[in-house]
Design a protein around this motif. Structure first.
Motif, mmCIF file in Angstrom:
data_model
loop_
_atom_site.group_PDB
_atom_site.id
_atom_site.type_symbol
_atom_site.label_atom_id
_atom_site.label_comp_id
_atom_site.label_asym_id
_atom_site.label_seq_id
_atom_site.Cartn_x
_atom_site.Cartn_y
_atom_site.Cartn_z
ATOM 1 N N UNK A 1 0.818 -1.203 0.000
ATOM 2 C CA UNK A 1 0.000 0.000 0.000
ATOM 3 C C UNK A 1 0.859 1.264 0.000
ATOM 4 N N UNK A 2 1.923 1.293 0.830
ATOM 5 C CA UNK A 2 2.734 2.501 0.932
ATOM 6 C C UNK A 2 3.588 2.729 -0.306
ATOM 7 N N UNK A 3 3.775 1.698 -1.100
ATOM 8 C CA UNK A 3 4.573 1.854 -2.299
ATOM 9 C C UNK A 3 3.730 1.779 -3.558
ATOM 10 N N UNK A 4 2.417 1.894 -3.405
ATOM 11 C CA UNK A 4 1.560 1.895 -4.588
ATOM 12 C C UNK A 4 1.720 3.238 -5.296
ATOM 13 N N UNK A 5 1.628 3.248 -6.636
ATOM 14 C CA UNK A 5 1.779 4.508 -7.378
ATOM 15 C C UNK A 5 0.773 5.574 -6.945
ATOM 16 N N UNK A 6 -0.444 5.165 -6.627
ATOM 17 C CA UNK A 6 -1.469 6.129 -6.206
ATOM 18 C C UNK A 6 -1.004 6.841 -4.935
#
Length: 149
Positions: A1-6
């Motif tokens: 989650x913390x490294x998702x593009x969004x």
């Protein structure tokens, strides 16, 4: 989650918008808004490539900046009342000012003229608080004379 593009685009957008408060110029916030828009696009279109994301980000930042500068030009220029502050013209002879630092024939002093402090020279002694009349301007120095009462 913390490294998702969004998430990364969202955080980049927030950081850029907050950086605008520390770095004057009203430019960085447009790229922050562009980053937030890219975050939304990546959320809607997860298959968007990194190259596409970067191109959209750069293009949106520039377009937002140019649009705002075209639609709101007064916000990017200083507030200026042409009658009050036009000192580019040499039509200031005869204007009034007030001495703020003693002026003598041997040493320049300072006057307050149209809301700013100016270096001033005179052929006679002028004490602080006395009213003066501008005779001429040479670059950033005013030639003044004590106003007769």
């Amino acid at each position: 989650m913390f490294f998702s593009p969004v998430f990364l685009w969202f955080i980049a957008g927030v950081i850029l918008i907050l950086a605008e408060f520390m770095i004057p110029g009203f430019v960085i916030c447009f790229f922050g808004i562009a980053a937030l828009i890219v975050a939304g696009l990546v959320w809607l279109i997860p298959a968007l490539s990194v190259t596409g994301q970067l191109l959209i980000f750069a293009a949106l930042g520039v377009v937002l900046l140019l649009l705002c500068r075209l639609l709101l030009p007064r916000a990017f220029r200083g507030k200026k009342d042409d009658d009050e502050l036009d000192i580019d013209s040499d039509n200031i002879a005869g204007s009034s000012c007030v001495c703020t630092e003693a002026i003598s024939p041997q040493a320049a002093g300072k006057v307050e003229f149209r809301g700013s402090t100016w270096l001033a020279v005179a052929d006679s002694l002028i004490a602080p608080g006395e009213n003066c009349t501008v005779l001429s301007r040479n670059n950033l120095t005013l030639k003044v004379v004590k106003k007769e009462q």
